[in-house]
Design an enzyme around this catalytic site. Structure first.
Site, PDB file in Angstrom:
ATOM      1  N   HIS A  60      46.278  41.030  43.842  1.00  0.00           N
ATOM      2  CA  HIS A  60      45.217  40.197  44.429  1.00  0.00           C
ATOM      3  C   HIS A  60      45.848  39.083  45.248  1.00  0.00           C
ATOM      4  CE1 HIS A  60      46.232  37.991  40.784  1.00  0.00           C
ATOM      5  NE2 HIS A  60      45.447  36.985  41.109  1.00  0.00           N
ATOM      6  N   HIS A  62      45.773  35.776  45.214  1.00  0.00           N
ATOM      7  CA  HIS A  62      46.173  34.443  44.753  1.00  0.00           C
ATOM      8  C   HIS A  62      47.656  34.228  45.061  1.00  0.00           C
ATOM      9  CE1 HIS A  62      42.594  33.792  41.787  1.00  0.00           C
ATOM     10  NE2 HIS A  62      42.390  33.196  42.952  1.00  0.00           N
ATOM     11  N   ASP A  64      50.201  32.905  43.696  1.00  0.00           N
ATOM     12  CA  ASP A  64      51.303  33.195  42.770  1.00  0.00           C
ATOM     13  C   ASP A  64      51.626  34.688  42.704  1.00  0.00           C
ATOM     14  OD1 ASP A  64      48.765  33.362  41.460  1.00  0.00           O
ATOM     15  OD2 ASP A  64      49.727  33.305  39.487  1.00  0.00           O
ATOM     16  N   HIS A  65      50.895  35.500  43.492  1.00  0.00           N
ATOM     17  CA  HIS A  65      51.167  36.943  43.526  1.00  0.00           C
ATOM     18  C   HIS A  65      51.597  37.449  44.905  1.00  0.00           C
ATOM     19  CE1 HIS A  65      49.450  37.709  39.432  1.00  0.00           C
ATOM     20  NE2 HIS A  65      48.970  36.507  39.714  1.00  0.00           N
ATOM     21  N   HIS A 137      38.550  39.545  37.524  1.00  0.00           N
ATOM     22  CA  HIS A 137      39.186  38.268  37.849  1.00  0.00           C
ATOM     23  C   HIS A 137      38.232  37.483  38.746  1.00  0.00           C
ATOM     24  CE1 HIS A 137      42.493  35.557  37.980  1.00  0.00           C
ATOM     25  NE2 HIS A 137      42.922  35.829  39.194  1.00  0.00           N
ATOM     26  N   ASP A 208      45.709  39.902  37.646  1.00  0.00           N
ATOM     27  CA  ASP A 208      45.153  39.002  36.666  1.00  0.00           C
ATOM     28  C   ASP A 208      43.785  39.536  36.276  1.00  0.00           C
ATOM     29  OD1 ASP A 208      47.373  37.493  37.354  1.00  0.00           O
ATOM     30  OD2 ASP A 208      46.245  35.856  38.250  1.00  0.00           O
ATOM     31  N   HIS A 266      52.631  36.642  32.444  1.00  0.00           N
ATOM     32  CA  HIS A 266      51.709  35.741  33.147  1.00  0.00           C
ATOM     33  C   HIS A 266      51.232  34.639  32.209  1.00  0.00           C
ATOM     34  CE1 HIS A 266      48.146  34.541  35.615  1.00  0.00           C
ATOM     35  NE2 HIS A 266      48.890  34.961  36.621  1.00  0.00           N
TER      36      HIS A 266
END
Ligand SMILES: [Zn+2]
Ligand SMILES: [Zn+2]
Length: 307
Positions: A60, A62, A64-65, A137, A208, A266
């Site tokens: 996805h 976000h 942090d990915h 998510h 996530d 995570h």
């Protein structure tokens, strides 16, 4: 086949943990799952060669990915990479990469194929398939499952010779599952000389997400499930509000899917020590390990960390 953990922190890195990324390494090439900021630095600390990366699967959008992906592709360019890299991800990944490339004057010298996916089969090669399902998510997020194809069983040459099967094309026929008739009229069936097919290995990657049936379906019968466990059960309301799982939630998915092993990752930066998360998961699914950066886990019926 092994899973290499590159980052285990949720949202932002800590002194000991980077943000999300993981690698499935098999037969000299490897698949990258997520690419948080700093992933290329983590890769430098493994024995993986960048030139052997073929596929990237983004869960996805976000940060942090995905924030590490332009940097990683830029490094491949500097290394004069020439093989195609295929990136799979949710809607928005194409525009994101295109805009960063444009804004940073980046002109790839190798083909980069970006595919915005929907749920279903996203890749089939002659050795494995990759399936995606929509997770639970705050934004569109996909989990992935890699299914290796069955490998042909071992051909027992000793048995073939003992039965008088002449070396040559008849061996090939038997290996392909066809019975053969010898010159003296005897029929030899494949099981006389070939072991049963060896089932392919299965790995699922779910982050996530809150606990969801989609993750259970992806992980059904997997040798290894990599699942997020952002919080302990005390924080279950926070987890639900933010589309994340508790360790107990992750373990419930593993148990319901009947996986061989669960690797939780995570973790919220609030947990400097993840022992409570591990204990919580193990109470529900005993064969759980907690990820740490650069941990390598052998995938198979006897999945275990490689120390
Ligand atoms: Zn995240
Ligand atoms: Zn997220």
């Amino acid at each position: 086949m092994k899973w290499i953990v590159l980052g285990t922190s949720s949202g932002r890195p800590t002194a000991r943990r980077n943000v999300s990324a993981g690698v499935l390494a098999r037969d000299g090439e490897w698949l990258l799952f997520d690419c948080g900021e700093g992933t290329q630095y983590q890769l430098l600390r493994t024995d993986l060669r960048l030139s052997r990366m073929r596929y990237v699967f983004v869960t996805h959008m976000h940060g942090d990915h995905v924030l590490g992906l332009p940097g990683l592709l830029g490094t491949l360019n500097l290394a004069r990479h020439d093989r195609k890299v295929t990136v799979f991800g949710p809607p928005g990944i194409s525009r994101y990469l295109r805009d960063v490339f444009r804004a940073t004057y980046f002109r790839p010298t190798f083909p980069i194929d970006v595919t915005e996916i929907d749920a279903g089969m996203v890749l089939e090669t002659d050795q494995f398939t990759v399936e995606a399902r929509r997770l639970n998510h705050r934004v569109t997020a996909f989990g992935y499952a890699v299914h290796e194809k069955a490998r042909p069983g071992h051909f027992r040459i000793d048995d073939a010779m003992r039965l008088g099967v002449p070396a040559g094309p008849l061996y090939g026929q038997l290996q392909r599952g066809e019975p053969v008739t010898l010159a003296d009229g005897r029929t030899i069936v494949p099981s006389d000389v070939v072991d049963a097919d060896r089932p392919g290995l299965r790995v699922a990657y779910c982050t996530d997400t809150g606990p969801t049936d989609a993750a259970v379906e992806l992980a059904r019968g997997a040798d290894l499930l990599v699942h997020e466990a952002t919080y302990t059960i005390e924080m279950v309301e926070e987890a639900e509000a933010r589309g994340h799982s508790t360790a107990a939630g992750a373990a419930t998915v593993a148990r319901d899917a009947g996986v061989g092993q669960l690797l939780i990752t995570h973790f919220s930066p609030r947990y400097e020590d993840v022992t409570p998360l591990l204990a919580e998961a193990r109470a529900i699914f005993a064969n759980t390990i907690a990820a740490r950066d650069l941990l390598e886990v052998r995938v198979g019926p006897d999945s275990r960390p490689m120390d």
